[in-house]
Design an enzyme around this catalytic site. Structure first.
Site, PDB file in Angstrom:
ATOM      1  N   SER A  34     131.017   9.175  62.966  1.00 48.93           N
ATOM      2  CA  SER A  34     129.988   9.583  63.933  1.00 48.93           C
ATOM      3  C   SER A  34     130.493  10.802  64.694  1.00 48.93           C
ATOM      4  O   SER A  34     131.706  11.041  64.764  1.00 48.93           O
ATOM      5  CB  SER A  34     129.758   8.418  64.909  1.00 48.93           C
ATOM      6  OG  SER A  34     129.098   8.845  66.075  1.00 48.93           O
ATOM      7  N   VAL A  93     130.422  -7.535  56.971  1.00 44.95           N
ATOM      8  CA  VAL A  93     131.604  -6.706  56.680  1.00 44.95           C
ATOM      9  C   VAL A  93     132.845  -7.126  57.458  1.00 44.95           C
ATOM     10  O   VAL A  93     133.960  -6.805  57.054  1.00 44.95           O
ATOM     11  CB  VAL A  93     131.366  -5.194  56.948  1.00 44.95           C
ATOM     12  CG1 VAL A  93     130.486  -4.565  55.908  1.00 44.95           C
ATOM     13  CG2 VAL A  93     130.881  -4.926  58.350  1.00 44.95           C
ATOM     14  N   TYR A 128     132.306   1.793  70.605  1.00 47.95           N
ATOM     15  CA  TYR A 128     131.712   2.457  69.428  1.00 47.95           C
ATOM     16  C   TYR A 128     132.481   3.743  69.112  1.00 47.95           C
ATOM     17  O   TYR A 128     132.866   3.974  67.963  1.00 47.95           O
ATOM     18  CB  TYR A 128     130.242   2.756  69.718  1.00 47.95           C
ATOM     19  CG  TYR A 128     129.510   3.427  68.586  1.00 47.95           C
ATOM     20  CD1 TYR A 128     129.076   2.697  67.483  1.00 47.95           C
ATOM     21  CD2 TYR A 128     129.253   4.799  68.607  1.00 47.95           C
ATOM     22  CE1 TYR A 128     128.399   3.316  66.440  1.00 47.95           C
ATOM     23  CE2 TYR A 128     128.580   5.424  67.576  1.00 47.95           C
ATOM     24  CZ  TYR A 128     128.150   4.681  66.492  1.00 47.95           C
ATOM     25  OH  TYR A 128     127.480   5.295  65.457  1.00 47.95           O
ATOM     26  N   ALA A 129     132.696   4.559  70.141  1.00 50.87           N
ATOM     27  CA  ALA A 129     133.400   5.827  69.927  1.00 50.87           C
ATOM     28  C   ALA A 129     134.811   5.580  69.390  1.00 50.87           C
ATOM     29  O   ALA A 129     135.264   6.243  68.452  1.00 50.87           O
ATOM     30  CB  ALA A 129     133.458   6.607  71.236  1.00 50.87           C
ATOM     31  N   ALA A 130     135.493   4.598  69.972  1.00 50.35           N
ATOM     32  CA  ALA A 130     136.862   4.296  69.516  1.00 50.35           C
ATOM     33  C   ALA A 130     136.844   3.814  68.065  1.00 50.35           C
ATOM     34  O   ALA A 130     137.701   4.194  67.254  1.00 50.35           O
ATOM     35  CB  ALA A 130     137.483   3.235  70.428  1.00 50.35           C
ATOM     36  N   SER A 131     135.861   2.998  67.730  1.00 55.74           N
ATOM     37  CA  SER A 131     135.797   2.478  66.351  1.00 55.74           C
ATOM     38  C   SER A 131     135.545   3.605  65.361  1.00 55.74           C
ATOM     39  O   SER A 131     136.113   3.637  64.275  1.00 55.74           O
ATOM     40  CB  SER A 131     134.709   1.404  66.230  1.00 55.74           C
ATOM     41  OG  SER A 131     133.412   1.967  66.295  1.00 55.74           O
ATOM     42  N   LYS A 132     134.687   4.550  65.728  1.00 55.53           N
ATOM     43  CA  LYS A 132     134.345   5.631  64.796  1.00 55.53           C
ATOM     44  C   LYS A 132     135.500   6.641  64.669  1.00 55.53           C
ATOM     45  O   LYS A 132     135.668   7.254  63.612  1.00 55.53           O
ATOM     46  CB  LYS A 132     133.059   6.315  65.246  1.00 55.53           C
ATOM     47  CG  LYS A 132     131.829   5.413  65.109  1.00 55.53           C
ATOM     48  CD  LYS A 132     131.574   5.015  63.660  1.00 55.53           C
ATOM     49  CE  LYS A 132     130.309   4.220  63.479  1.00 55.53           C
ATOM     50  NZ  LYS A 132     130.024   3.885  62.073  1.00 55.53           N
ATOM     51  N   ILE A 145     120.303  10.930  64.330  1.00 52.91           N
ATOM     52  CA  ILE A 145     119.480  10.530  63.182  1.00 52.91           C
ATOM     53  C   ILE A 145     118.521   9.427  63.661  1.00 52.91           C
ATOM     54  O   ILE A 145     118.967   8.458  64.304  1.00 52.91           O
ATOM     55  CB  ILE A 145     120.357   9.999  62.017  1.00 52.91           C
ATOM     56  CG1 ILE A 145     121.546  10.930  61.732  1.00 52.91           C
ATOM     57  CG2 ILE A 145     119.512   9.759  60.773  1.00 52.91           C
ATOM     58  CD1 ILE A 145     121.210  12.322  61.306  1.00 52.91           C
TER      59      ILE A 145
HETATM   60  N1  LIG Z   1     121.630   7.063  63.658  1.00 48.42           N
HETATM   61  C1  LIG Z   1     122.557   7.929  64.055  1.00 48.42           C
HETATM   62  O1  LIG Z   1     122.274   8.961  64.694  1.00 48.42           O
HETATM   63  C2  LIG Z   1     123.997   7.687  63.721  1.00 48.42           C
HETATM   64  C3  LIG Z   1     124.947   8.592  64.218  1.00 48.42           C
HETATM   65  C4  LIG Z   1     126.286   8.409  63.897  1.00 48.42           C
HETATM   66  C5  LIG Z   1     126.663   7.362  63.094  1.00 48.42           C
HETATM   67  N2  LIG Z   1     125.734   6.498  62.628  1.00 48.42           N
HETATM   68  C6  LIG Z   1     126.218   5.399  61.802  1.00 48.42           C
HETATM   69  O2  LIG Z   1     125.400   5.257  60.659  1.00 48.42           O
HETATM   70  C7  LIG Z   1     125.496   3.899  60.210  1.00 48.42           C
HETATM   71  C8  LIG Z   1     124.092   3.376  59.954  1.00 48.42           C
HETATM   72  O3  LIG Z   1     123.417   3.297  61.179  1.00 48.42           O
HETATM   73  P1  LIG Z   1     121.847   3.547  61.340  1.00 48.42           P
HETATM   74  O4  LIG Z   1     121.682   4.645  62.302  1.00 48.42           O
HETATM   75  O5  LIG Z   1     121.214   3.633  60.002  1.00 48.42           O
HETATM   76  O6  LIG Z   1     121.392   2.235  62.124  1.00 48.42           O
HETATM   77  P2  LIG Z   1     120.823   0.845  61.623  1.00 48.42           P
HETATM   78  O7  LIG Z   1     120.941  -0.066  62.776  1.00 48.42           O
HETATM   79  O8  LIG Z   1     119.471   1.057  61.031  1.00 48.42           O
HETATM   80  O9  LIG Z   1     121.800   0.402  60.440  1.00 48.42           O
HETATM   81  C9  LIG Z   1     122.951  -0.382  60.618  1.00 48.42           C
HETATM   82  C10 LIG Z   1     122.993  -1.423  59.502  1.00 48.42           C
HETATM   83  O10 LIG Z   1     124.237  -2.126  59.573  1.00 48.42           O
HETATM   84  C11 LIG Z   1     123.945  -3.510  59.386  1.00 48.42           C
HETATM   85  N3  LIG Z   1     125.016  -4.338  59.971  1.00 48.42           N
HETATM   86  C12 LIG Z   1     125.277  -4.537  61.293  1.00 48.42           C
HETATM   87  N4  LIG Z   1     126.309  -5.383  61.425  1.00 48.42           N
HETATM   88  C13 LIG Z   1     126.710  -5.724  60.171  1.00 48.42           C
HETATM   89  C14 LIG Z   1     127.722  -6.564  59.679  1.00 48.42           C
HETATM   90  N5  LIG Z   1     128.541  -7.253  60.493  1.00 48.42           N
HETATM   91  N6  LIG Z   1     127.860  -6.678  58.334  1.00 48.42           N
HETATM   92  C15 LIG Z   1     127.043  -6.011  57.506  1.00 48.42           C
HETATM   93  N7  LIG Z   1     126.039  -5.206  57.912  1.00 48.42           N
HETATM   94  C16 LIG Z   1     125.897  -5.063  59.243  1.00 48.42           C
HETATM   95  C17 LIG Z   1     122.609  -3.710  60.076  1.00 48.42           C
HETATM   96  O11 LIG Z   1     121.985  -4.913  59.684  1.00 48.42           O
HETATM   97  C18 LIG Z   1     121.870  -2.465  59.638  1.00 48.42           C
HETATM   98  O12 LIG Z   1     121.220  -2.645  58.403  1.00 48.42           O
HETATM   99  C19 LIG Z   1     126.263   3.138  61.273  1.00 48.42           C
HETATM  100  O13 LIG Z   1     127.613   2.985  60.893  1.00 48.42           O
HETATM  101  C20 LIG Z   1     126.175   4.053  62.472  1.00 48.42           C
HETATM  102  O14 LIG Z   1     127.234   3.867  63.370  1.00 48.42           O
HETATM  103  C21 LIG Z   1     124.411   6.634  62.927  1.00 48.42           C
END
Ligand SMILES: NC(=O)c1ccc[n+]([C@@H]2O[C@H](COP(=O)([O-])OP(=O)(O)OC[C@H]3O[C@@H](n4cnc5c(N)ncnc54)[C@H](O)[C@@H]3O)[C@@H](O)[C@H]2O)c1
Length: 248
Positions: free
Chosen positions: A141, A64, A154-158, A187
């Protein structure tokens, strides 16, 4: 007939966690999918599962944060399916470190995947989504709303994703495009495994999850699915927490 029958949906981060759960959910609801991620083998597993659920599903290895790859991925989807009805930005990374030790390289990498990546996908997809009165869901997030230790980039990006979402919603809402974000917290995925940093103060981290339990990624998939239904069309520029009440 599933509620997303006939829709074509672009998803980033579809290999694991919330992205995979969302792809499977939308596949069962009849959507055709264009899945992207950098984790090729896991992406293929998601694609196969979606296909076995009856969804026409294409997958493409794609970073991405790479402008050219995103531009090509969106064009390729538009050619393959003729139109794009929804885009879901899920790809993300979280690098843990004490803030005073956070390297510039890690800070910039986090922003380039989580924030710039979301921007690039939106920018490339918007001309297509305006033709279909489509929708975008960005995954922000709870860290956009309340401080988290050891994850300053991470926090700044979100928080950036949250601001970007609202700005797009205001700019394009009158043209029929609907843009929302969600703010998950706690999650159970790869991302929420304990950080590998020296001497973390766990009490600071626990502040994020007072319920003392995690939820499954399928709960987030359900919310995303709702946000791209016709029923949700009046929900625009919104950020919705899905954190078990952690920040209530
Ligand atoms: N799990 C939580 O509690 C939680 C909380 C808040 C936000 N999120 C957000 O949810 C989203 C999914 O996270 P998740 O918890 O399922 O974790 P995860 O690590 O299972 O999923 C992240 C996915 O992003 C992909 N990825 C990473 N860098 C990439 C790149 N440069 N290009 C394309 N794909 C890329 C990874 O390969 C992976 O499949 C994220 O944006 C995360 O910040 C998750």
């Amino acid at each position: 007939m599933g509620q997303h029958q006939g829709k074509t949906i672009f998803i980033t981060g579809a290999s694991t966690g919330i992205g995979r759960a969302t792809a499977l959910r939308l596949a069962t609801e009849g959507a055709s999918l264009f899945l992207t991620d950098i984790a090729k083998d896991e992406l293929e597993k998601t694609r196969e599962k979606c296909q076995s659920l009856g969804s026409e599903t294409i997958s493409l290895e794609c970073d991405v944060s790479n402008e050219k790859q995103i531009s090509e991925a969106i064009s390729s989807m538009a050619k393959r399916f003729d139109e794009i009805n929804a885009v879901i930005n899920i790809a993300g990374i979280q690098l843990w470190s004490h803030s005073h030790e956070h390297s510039l390289a890690d800070f910039e990498k986090t922003l380039s995947v989580n924030l710039t990546g979301t921007f690039l996908v939106c920018r490339e997809a918007i001309p297509h989504l305006l033709k279909t009165s489509g929708s975008i869901v960005n995954v922000s997030s709870t860290t956009a709303l309340a401080g988290i230790p050891y994850s300053v980039a991470y926090a700044a990006s979100k928080a950036g994703v949250l601001a970007l979402t609202k700005s797009l919603a205001v700019e394009y809402g009158g043209k029929g495009l609907q843009v929302n974000c969600i703010n998950p917290g706690g999650i159970k995925t790869e991302m929420t495994k304990m950080p590998e940093i020296e001497d973390p103060n766990l009490k600071l981290l626990l502040r994020q999850s007072p319920l003392n339990k995690y939820s499954e990624p399928e709960s987030v998939a359900g919310l995303i699915s709702y946000l791209i239904t016709e029923e949700a069309q009046h929900v625009n520029g919104e950020s919705i927490r899905i954190d078990g009440g952690a920040l209530a």
